[in-house]
Write a protein that holds these residues in place. Structure first.
Motif, short mmCIF file in Angstrom:
data_model
loop_
_atom_site.label_atom_id
_atom_site.label_comp_id
_atom_site.label_asym_id
_atom_site.label_seq_id
_atom_site.Cartn_x
_atom_site.Cartn_y
_atom_site.Cartn_z
N ALA A 233 0.84 -1.20 0.00
CA ALA A 233 0.00 0.00 0.00
C ALA A 233 0.87 1.25 0.00
O ALA A 233 0.58 2.22 -0.72
CB ALA A 233 -0.93 -0.01 1.21
N GLU A 234 1.93 1.25 0.78
CA GLU A 234 2.84 2.41 0.82
C GLU A 234 3.51 2.63 -0.54
O GLU A 234 3.66 3.76 -0.99
CB GLU A 234 3.91 2.22 1.91
CG GLU A 234 3.37 2.33 3.31
CD GLU A 234 2.90 3.73 3.65
OE1 GLU A 234 3.49 4.72 3.16
OE2 GLU A 234 1.93 3.85 4.41
N ALA B 292 2.28 1.79 -3.42
CA ALA B 292 1.24 2.30 -4.33
C ALA B 292 1.03 3.79 -4.12
O ALA B 292 0.94 4.56 -5.08
CB ALA B 292 -0.06 1.53 -4.14
N LEU B 293 0.95 4.22 -2.86
CA LEU B 293 0.78 5.65 -2.57
C LEU B 293 1.96 6.47 -3.08
O LEU B 293 1.79 7.54 -3.67
CB LEU B 293 0.62 5.86 -1.07
CG LEU B 293 -0.72 5.44 -0.47
CD1 LEU B 293 -0.68 5.53 1.05
CD2 LEU B 293 -1.85 6.28 -1.03
N LYS B 294 3.17 5.95 -2.88
CA LYS B 294 4.37 6.65 -3.34
C LYS B 294 4.37 6.72 -4.87
O LYS B 294 4.74 7.75 -5.45
CB LYS B 294 5.62 5.94 -2.83
CG LYS B 294 6.91 6.64 -3.16
CD LYS B 294 8.10 5.98 -2.46
CE LYS B 294 9.35 6.79 -2.75
NZ LYS B 294 10.48 6.36 -1.97
N SER B 295 3.94 5.66 -5.52
CA SER B 295 3.88 5.63 -6.97
C SER B 295 2.92 6.70 -7.50
O SER B 295 3.25 7.42 -8.44
CB SER B 295 3.41 4.24 -7.43
OG SER B 295 3.24 4.21 -8.82
N VAL B 296 1.77 6.82 -6.87
CA VAL B 296 0.79 7.84 -7.30
C VAL B 296 1.34 9.24 -7.05
O VAL B 296 1.27 10.11 -7.91
CB VAL B 296 -0.55 7.65 -6.56
CG1 VAL B 296 -1.47 8.84 -6.76
CG2 VAL B 296 -1.23 6.37 -7.02
N ALA B 297 1.93 9.44 -5.88
CA ALA B 297 2.44 10.77 -5.52
C ALA B 297 3.58 11.21 -6.44
O ALA B 297 3.68 12.39 -6.78
CB ALA B 297 2.91 10.77 -4.07
#
Length: 73
Positions: free
Chosen positions: A51-52, A54-59
């Motif tokens: 999940a982390e 994925a969030l970093k990828s989006v950001a």
């Protein structure tokens, strides 16, 4: 044209009610019988790391390797 199948439910837990029920039942059985749970803390850690990432990828707008997140932990 219309829908060919029902739309997904908006609330995560509503979509996975049976999965949550199974998870709780497995935990209760594990406590009652004194046996190990089918999943471990490591499994939970890996889910959080995914999940982390994925969030970093989006950001950051880029692919993020899981190792990047795990190395930062």
């Amino acid at each position: 044209e219309g829908f060919h199948r029902p739309p997904l439910l908006n609330f995560f837990m509503s979509r996975y009610t049976q999965a949550y029920a199974n998870e709780i039942a497995a935990f209760v059985a594990s406590v009652a019988e004194g046996v190990a749970t089918p999943t471990t803390g490591q499994d939970g850690l890996m889910a959080l790391a995914l999940a982390e990432a994925a969030l970093k990828s989006v950001a950051e707008g880029r692919a993020v390797k899981l190792a990047e997140v795990l190395d930062g932990a």
